[in-house]
Design an enzyme around this catalytic site. Sequence first.
Site, PDB file in Angstrom:
ATOM      1  N   HIS A  26      57.056 -10.506 -62.249  1.00 40.62           N
ATOM      2  CA  HIS A  26      55.823  -9.774 -61.727  1.00 40.62           C
ATOM      3  C   HIS A  26      55.431  -8.725 -62.095  1.00 40.62           C
ATOM      4  CE1 HIS A  26      55.119 -11.636 -57.622  1.00 40.62           C
ATOM      5  NE2 HIS A  26      56.421 -11.869 -57.337  1.00 40.62           N
ATOM      6  N   GLN A  43      61.516 -12.513 -59.544  1.00 43.23           N
ATOM      7  CA  GLN A  43      60.968 -11.036 -59.445  1.00 43.23           C
ATOM      8  C   GLN A  43      60.531 -10.524 -60.494  1.00 43.23           C
ATOM      9  OE1 GLN A  43      59.743 -10.540 -55.942  1.00 43.23           O
ATOM     10  NE2 GLN A  43      60.123 -12.736 -56.589  1.00 43.23           N
ATOM     11  N   ASP A 102      58.512 -15.775 -50.200  1.00 41.77           N
ATOM     12  CA  ASP A 102      57.021 -15.530 -50.968  1.00 41.77           C
ATOM     13  C   ASP A 102      55.903 -16.335 -50.237  1.00 41.77           C
ATOM     14  OD1 ASP A 102      57.902 -13.319 -52.228  1.00 41.77           O
ATOM     15  OD2 ASP A 102      57.893 -14.431 -54.217  1.00 41.77           O
ATOM     16  N   GLU A 162      63.830  -4.798 -51.546  1.00 44.34           N
ATOM     17  CA  GLU A 162      63.057  -5.443 -50.851  1.00 44.34           C
ATOM     18  C   GLU A 162      63.405  -6.888 -50.648  1.00 44.34           C
ATOM     19  OE1 GLU A 162      59.780  -6.685 -53.640  1.00 44.34           O
ATOM     20  OE2 GLU A 162      58.322  -6.955 -52.127  1.00 44.34           O
ATOM     21  N   HIS A 163      64.019  -7.666 -51.427  1.00 41.24           N
ATOM     22  CA  HIS A 163      64.652  -8.819 -51.236  1.00 41.24           C
ATOM     23  C   HIS A 163      65.982  -8.724 -51.435  1.00 41.24           C
ATOM     24  CE1 HIS A 163      60.388  -9.565 -52.712  1.00 41.24           C
ATOM     25  NE2 HIS A 163      60.435 -10.415 -51.533  1.00 41.24           N
ATOM     26  N   HIS A 196      47.426  25.445 -18.010  1.00 38.58           N
ATOM     27  CA  HIS A 196      48.202  24.310 -17.701  1.00 38.58           C
ATOM     28  C   HIS A 196      48.597  24.183 -16.235  1.00 38.58           C
ATOM     29  CE1 HIS A 196      48.398  23.637 -21.786  1.00 38.58           C
ATOM     30  NE2 HIS A 196      48.885  22.498 -21.656  1.00 38.58           N
TER      31      HIS A 196
HETATM   32  N1  LIG Z   1      54.965  -6.485 -52.236  1.00 34.79           N
HETATM   33  C1  LIG Z   1      54.132  -7.538 -52.227  1.00 34.79           C
HETATM   34  O1  LIG Z   1      54.018  -8.082 -51.305  1.00 34.79           O
HETATM   35  C2  LIG Z   1      53.543  -7.777 -53.509  1.00 34.79           C
HETATM   36  C3  LIG Z   1      52.705  -9.198 -53.646  1.00 34.79           C
HETATM   37  C4  LIG Z   1      51.873  -9.392 -54.778  1.00 34.79           C
HETATM   38  C5  LIG Z   1      52.145  -8.472 -55.917  1.00 34.79           C
HETATM   39  N2  LIG Z   1      52.877  -7.290 -55.632  1.00 34.79           N
HETATM   40  C6  LIG Z   1      53.018  -6.201 -56.914  1.00 34.79           C
HETATM   41  O2  LIG Z   1      51.662  -5.688 -57.079  1.00 34.79           O
HETATM   42  C7  LIG Z   1      51.449  -5.204 -58.287  1.00 34.79           C
HETATM   43  C8  LIG Z   1      50.153  -5.834 -58.705  1.00 34.79           C
HETATM   44  O3  LIG Z   1      49.733  -5.062 -59.863  1.00 34.79           O
HETATM   45  P1  LIG Z   1      48.690  -5.457 -60.929  1.00 34.79           P
HETATM   46  O4  LIG Z   1      48.423  -4.580 -61.725  1.00 34.79           O
HETATM   47  O5  LIG Z   1      48.862  -6.834 -61.272  1.00 34.79           O
HETATM   48  O6  LIG Z   1      47.562  -5.694 -60.113  1.00 34.79           O
HETATM   49  P2  LIG Z   1      46.531  -4.719 -59.087  1.00 34.79           P
HETATM   50  O7  LIG Z   1      45.391  -5.336 -58.558  1.00 34.79           O
HETATM   51  O8  LIG Z   1      47.300  -3.637 -58.219  1.00 34.79           O
HETATM   52  O9  LIG Z   1      45.936  -3.480 -60.051  1.00 34.79           O
HETATM   53  C9  LIG Z   1      44.928  -3.809 -61.089  1.00 34.79           C
HETATM   54  C10 LIG Z   1      44.156  -2.923 -61.005  1.00 34.79           C
HETATM   55  O10 LIG Z   1      44.421  -1.634 -61.517  1.00 34.79           O
HETATM   56  C11 LIG Z   1      43.526  -0.911 -61.957  1.00 34.79           C
HETATM   57  N3  LIG Z   1      43.890  -0.155 -63.620  1.00 34.79           N
HETATM   58  C12 LIG Z   1      44.408  -0.854 -64.467  1.00 34.79           C
HETATM   59  N4  LIG Z   1      44.867  -0.093 -65.495  1.00 34.79           N
HETATM   60  C13 LIG Z   1      44.447   1.188 -65.171  1.00 34.79           C
HETATM   61  C14 LIG Z   1      44.204   2.571 -65.903  1.00 34.79           C
HETATM   62  N5  LIG Z   1      44.737   2.793 -67.073  1.00 34.79           N
HETATM   63  N6  LIG Z   1      43.847   3.399 -65.012  1.00 34.79           N
HETATM   64  C15 LIG Z   1      43.309   3.442 -63.837  1.00 34.79           C
HETATM   65  N7  LIG Z   1      43.140   2.209 -63.094  1.00 34.79           N
HETATM   66  C16 LIG Z   1      43.842   0.999 -63.800  1.00 34.79           C
HETATM   67  C17 LIG Z   1      42.151  -1.590 -62.588  1.00 34.79           C
HETATM   68  O11 LIG Z   1      41.093  -1.299 -61.668  1.00 34.79           O
HETATM   69  C18 LIG Z   1      42.666  -3.113 -61.900  1.00 34.79           C
HETATM   70  O12 LIG Z   1      41.662  -3.703 -61.143  1.00 34.79           O
HETATM   71  C19 LIG Z   1      52.709  -5.737 -59.057  1.00 34.79           C
HETATM   72  O13 LIG Z   1      53.541  -4.757 -59.238  1.00 34.79           O
HETATM   73  C20 LIG Z   1      53.371  -6.945 -57.938  1.00 34.79           C
HETATM   74  O14 LIG Z   1      54.693  -6.946 -58.450  1.00 34.79           O
HETATM   75  C21 LIG Z   1      53.469  -7.181 -54.573  1.00 34.79           C
HETATM   76  N1  LIG Z   2      57.526 -11.469 -54.313  1.00 33.94           N
HETATM   77  C1  LIG Z   2      56.464 -10.727 -54.065  1.00 33.94           C
HETATM   78  C2  LIG Z   2      56.510  -9.623 -53.361  1.00 33.94           C
HETATM   79  O1  LIG Z   2      57.632  -8.601 -53.929  1.00 33.94           O
HETATM   80  C3  LIG Z   2      55.119 -11.624 -53.447  1.00 33.94           C
HETATM   81  C4  LIG Z   2      54.523 -12.555 -53.947  1.00 33.94           C
HETATM   82  C5  LIG Z   2      53.486 -13.179 -54.097  1.00 33.94           C
HETATM   83  N2  LIG Z   2      53.206 -14.219 -54.750  1.00 33.94           N
HETATM   84  C6  LIG Z   2      54.619 -14.434 -55.251  1.00 33.94           C
HETATM   85  N3  LIG Z   2      55.301 -13.423 -54.938  1.00 33.94           N
HETATM   86 ZN   LIG Z   3      57.324 -13.045 -55.803  1.00 29.59          ZN
END
Ligand SMILES: NC(=O)c1ccc[n+]([C@@H]2O[C@H](COP(=O)([O-])OP(=O)(O)OC[C@H]3O[C@@H](n4cnc5c(N)ncnc54)[C@H](O)[C@@H]3O)[C@@H](O)[C@H]2O)c1
Ligand SMILES: N[C@H](CO)Cc1c[nH]c[nH+]1
Ligand SMILES: [Zn+2]
Length: 430
Positions: free
Chosen positions: A261, A258, A360, A326-327, A419
């Site tokens: 990520h 995790q 996941d 979350e997990h 009413h």
């Molecule tokens: N809970 C779940 O099921 C799950 C699954 C997958 C990922 N996640 C989480 O989702 C998140 C993904 O984040 P990510 O950043 O990789 O992708 P994201 O797609 O959420 O964000 C990327 C976008 O953020 C914007 N951005 C970046 N910098 C910026 C700035 N300075 N100002 C304004 N906008 C900006 C850009 O437009 C970019 O396209 C991680 O925290 C990951 O842990 C959660």
């Molecule tokens: N662990 C993430 C949710 O917190 C989900 C994910 C997608 N791919 C791998 N992991």
């Molecule tokens: Zn994951």
Amino acid sequence: MIKIVSYKDNKFILDEILNNTTQFEYDEVNKAVIEILKNIKENGDKAVLEYNEKFDGVKLNSLQVTKQEIDEAYFDNISLELRNSLELAHKKIKEFHEKQKRNSFIDTNTPNKIVGQLINPIEKVGIYVPGGTASYPSTVLMNAVPAKIAGCKEIIMVTPPGKNGKVPANILAAAKIAGIDKIFKVGGAQAIGALSFGTETIPNVYKIVGPGNIYVAMAKKMVYGQIDIDMIAGPSEVLIIADKTANYRYLAADLLSQAEHDKFATSILVTTSEELAKKVQKEIEIQLNQLPRKEIAETSINNQGRIIIVNDIKDACYIANKIAPEHLELAVKNPFEILGYIKNAGAIFMGEYSPEPLGDYMAGPNHTLPTSGTAKFSSPLGVDDFIKKSSIIYYDKNALKELKNDIINIATSEGLDAHANSIKIRFEDK
Ligand SMILES: NC(=O)c1ccc[n+]([C@@H]2O[C@H](COP(=O)([O-])OP(=O)(O)OC[C@H]3O[C@@H](n4cnc5c(N)ncnc54)[C@H](O)[C@@H]3O)[C@@H](O)[C@H]2O)c1
Ligand SMILES: N[C@H](CO)Cc1c[nH]c[nH+]1
Ligand SMILES: [Zn+2]
């Protein structure tokens, strides 16, 4: 290095973890998101294209992914092995979520009145698939499958435009498997704005689901009310409860799974064994060095990571329930024995061979889960997020007559004469 603390000597550790929201510059993000949403509302596609250039570094002519791009991704641009694995994940996620389907009901026990509940899918929904630092075909499946099962007519997917303006093939292939063909290349707060207000090419929707970074989360929070959202799914979290029987190498691997990520992810081990704690601490350093995403994982482990030593498993469960992760992994001799003590967690992984990544990708339950303590009051994404209910009420004259006086009594006590009159008028001689 991950910090080891003793719960007995430092009860404040729990407050420290619970208040650990200071990393984000909330005010700055808040300001930026307000500005982005306003711009999207006023300038539509033009603003979307500008943000794609500014934040994602790509200049696009068209925002929509073509059918040809989706087909090529599925048939030509991913390996057969990956395609088969995605198909299998889709099958297992579908099987699990099919069980969540609800039916409408009507209560016809009495002949002259009917009450019931009608279930309808939300007609238009938007799915955000993150793509900033990694690409998540699994998230496409986890979000799209319950929407499809619920029967949503229009499912619009948005995801960052990707390097060179090409959404990664694994994302598009997963979308094809899930039956999604309306995909737009836009990420961040601007994607949430586009789905909320609609632009010239991106349709507006009634509800947006899916995880994302702080910009996405903040934008979802701001548009909520105008449209619905599923939850604020923030950076990933894992909390592991372990006794001395747990395998330290597995625990280190699961904590890192995790941490990789997001640098704001949280990985916590709560254990009754000091010896195990020290072994896991050392092992994390060894495994970290082998990770391509070492920098992200290391920042997360150093800042939010903790190993907490407790006297007994009941204390461990108390901490888990307060944090509401979350997990939650139960890496103890008999996980089913302590399951009854767990009240707050998004998903619970039982024993040595049920590591978090199983959930996941493949187990079937959804991986979009409540984070930041919200598992105290909310649930994993599911079919329920894509439906809505309407009540049905039918009374004939006799049935209404039976309740007439009671309704009038209550309406009058509320001072609402119109009413009361709506009932009275139906029993007056003309
Ligand atoms: N809970 C779940 O099921 C799950 C699954 C997958 C990922 N996640 C989480 O989702 C998140 C993904 O984040 P990510 O950043 O990789 O992708 P994201 O797609 O959420 O964000 C990327 C976008 O953020 C914007 N951005 C970046 N910098 C910026 C700035 N300075 N100002 C304004 N906008 C900006 C850009 O437009 C970019 O396209 C991680 O925290 C990951 O842990 C959660
Ligand atoms: N662990 C993430 C949710 O917190 C989900 C994910 C997608 N791919 C791998 N992991
Ligand atoms: Zn994951």
